[in-house]
Design a protein around this motif. Structure first.
Motif, PDB file in Angstrom:
ATOM      1  N   PRO A  78      40.842  37.866  51.768  1.00 30.64           N
ATOM      2  CA  PRO A  78      42.066  38.684  51.710  1.00 30.64           C
ATOM      3  C   PRO A  78      42.171  39.680  50.561  1.00 30.64           C
ATOM      4  N   TRP A  79      41.250  39.677  49.620  1.00 31.40           N
ATOM      5  CA  TRP A  79      41.483  40.437  48.386  1.00 31.40           C
ATOM      6  C   TRP A  79      41.644  41.936  48.609  1.00 31.40           C
ATOM      7  N   ASP A  80      40.812  42.513  49.479  1.00 34.57           N
ATOM      8  CA  ASP A  80      40.958  43.947  49.798  1.00 34.57           C
ATOM      9  C   ASP A  80      42.365  44.273  50.259  1.00 34.57           C
ATOM     10  N   SER A  81      42.900  43.372  51.076  1.00 31.62           N
ATOM     11  CA  SER A  81      44.209  43.645  51.685  1.00 31.62           C
ATOM     12  C   SER A  81      45.333  43.626  50.647  1.00 31.62           C
ATOM     13  N   PHE A  82      45.123  42.921  49.528  1.00 34.58           N
ATOM     14  CA  PHE A  82      46.117  42.942  48.455  1.00 34.58           C
ATOM     15  C   PHE A  82      46.046  44.253  47.667  1.00 34.58           C
ATOM     16  N   LEU A  83      44.837  44.823  47.633  1.00 33.97           N
ATOM     17  CA  LEU A  83      44.615  45.976  46.754  1.00 33.97           C
ATOM     18  C   LEU A  83      44.927  47.321  47.410  1.00 33.97           C
ATOM     19  N   LEU A  84      45.423  47.268  48.636  1.00 32.40           N
ATOM     20  CA  LEU A  84      45.756  48.520  49.325  1.00 32.40           C
ATOM     21  C   LEU A  84      46.992  49.163  48.695  1.00 32.40           C
ATOM     22  N   ASN A 101      47.148  46.156  37.696  1.00 31.10           N
ATOM     23  CA  ASN A 101      46.149  45.451  36.888  1.00 31.10           C
ATOM     24  C   ASN A 101      45.107  44.810  37.795  1.00 31.10           C
ATOM     25  N   LYS A 102      44.408  45.695  38.516  1.00 30.49           N
ATOM     26  CA  LYS A 102      43.459  45.229  39.536  1.00 30.49           C
ATOM     27  C   LYS A 102      42.388  44.296  38.973  1.00 30.49           C
ATOM     28  N   LYS A 104      42.496  42.228  36.473  1.00 28.77           N
ATOM     29  CA  LYS A 104      43.016  40.886  36.212  1.00 28.77           C
ATOM     30  C   LYS A 104      43.194  40.127  37.537  1.00 28.77           C
ATOM     31  N   PHE A 105      43.647  40.859  38.556  1.00 31.79           N
ATOM     32  CA  PHE A 105      43.825  40.238  39.871  1.00 31.79           C
ATOM     33  C   PHE A 105      42.481  39.812  40.450  1.00 31.79           C
ATOM     34  N   GLU A 106      41.506  40.725  40.346  1.00 28.39           N
ATOM     35  CA  GLU A 106      40.177  40.414  40.899  1.00 28.39           C
ATOM     36  C   GLU A 106      39.537  39.236  40.174  1.00 28.39           C
ATOM     37  N   GLU A 107      39.838  39.116  38.896  1.00 28.93           N
ATOM     38  CA  GLU A 107      39.320  37.985  38.124  1.00 28.93           C
ATOM     39  C   GLU A 107      39.918  36.672  38.666  1.00 28.93           C
ATOM     40  N   ALA A 108      41.219  36.706  38.919  1.00 30.51           N
ATOM     41  CA  ALA A 108      41.892  35.513  39.456  1.00 30.51           C
ATOM     42  C   ALA A 108      41.378  35.178  40.856  1.00 30.51           C
ATOM     43  N   HIS A 146      49.236  32.776  41.668  1.00 30.36           N
ATOM     44  CA  HIS A 146      50.601  32.921  42.188  1.00 30.36           C
ATOM     45  C   HIS A 146      51.594  33.185  41.050  1.00 30.36           C
ATOM     46  N   ASP A 147      51.430  32.466  39.946  1.00 30.15           N
ATOM     47  CA  ASP A 147      52.351  32.639  38.800  1.00 30.15           C
ATOM     48  C   ASP A 147      52.332  34.086  38.303  1.00 30.15           C
ATOM     49  N   GLN A 148      51.156  34.680  38.323  1.00 31.12           N
ATOM     50  CA  GLN A 148      51.036  36.036  37.786  1.00 31.12           C
ATOM     51  C   GLN A 148      51.420  37.110  38.798  1.00 31.12           C
ATOM     52  N   PHE A 149      51.058  36.877  40.055  1.00 30.36           N
ATOM     53  CA  PHE A 149      51.092  37.996  40.999  1.00 30.36           C
ATOM     54  C   PHE A 149      52.002  37.820  42.218  1.00 30.36           C
TER      55      PHE A 149
END
Lengths: 152, 152
Positions: A78-84, A101-102, A104-108, A146-149
């Protein structure tokens, strides 16, 4: 100078790959629906494993492993779909921080994939305590992201 | 008499297995949401393959195969969730025929799994015409089941 050109070409290729991945969603609604579908399925199959980890259901190795392998597969989707761009608006709980903050998200996101691979390894073995501990690590990875994003 | 007991025990075991599969959904809403999530993802990834089959996107073997393997995995997931008693009511397009004629439904479901396995085989090869033809067979299998069991 050669090194600079190499860098530029590399960036262009990476941008191309990422671009084509994003292009898979014609509308932000599709991207939102896509990630919600994946997350719902992850939640369901995590729940099936949790029932065994918590002793609500008897532990069954084959069944646990099948769920773990499936969630590992789903966790890559799902990660691509979050980054749209723009997909932080609409019927979504995604915070705009994802797009702001892509990295940081990609790291998570990468962290979940890593922890899931470890869970599959553990589930292939017979050390139930190790499985339990690693299942906890996966849960922690979910919660951390989830806590962050994700807004409540 | 022994044969009868064997038959009864067999039925009890099968019923137990099916029962426990159904038990994975605490509420009919969850079963509906589950199958809708799976079907949405299947639709998305079928769409990605269709774009290559129809020449809207250049054919990329690795990419096509990845989508085919994923849809094959997804195609095995949702059937239990359709067969949950009462799940023909609510926010669903599922016709009651599914519950009234489970064997026919299971046959149609099995057909998709079979055709998807064939598509993965074809996608492992390099005969694009064979891939195209098998992709068509998968689409036919989807349509056949939808025509019988999904309301418009």
């Amino acid at each position: 100078m050669k090194a600079i050109w190499k860098t530029i070409v590399c960036f262009a290729i990476v941008a191309g790959i990422i671009g084509s991945a994003y292009a898979q969603f014609a509308r932000t609604d599709d991207a939102i629906k896509y990630r919600q579908a994946v997350m719902f399925l992850i939640g369901q199959h995590m729940g099936r494993m949790a029932a065994m980890v918590k002793g609500k259901q008897p532990y069954n190795q084959k069944n646990f492993l099948r769920n773990a392998v499936l969630v590992e597969t789903l966790s890559k989707l799902p990660w691509d779909s979050f980054l749209l761009a723009g997909s932080d608006k609409g019927q979504t709980k995604m915070k705009s921080e994802v797009l702001e903050n892509k990295e940081k998200f990609e790291e998570a996101a990468q962290n979940l994939e890593t922890e899931m691979a470890k869970l599959v390894s553990a589930a292939n073995g017979s050390d139930f305590n190790a499985i339990k501990a690693q299942f906890g690590a996966v849960g922690k990875s979910c919660k951390n992201c989830h806590d962050q994003f994700r807004s409540r």
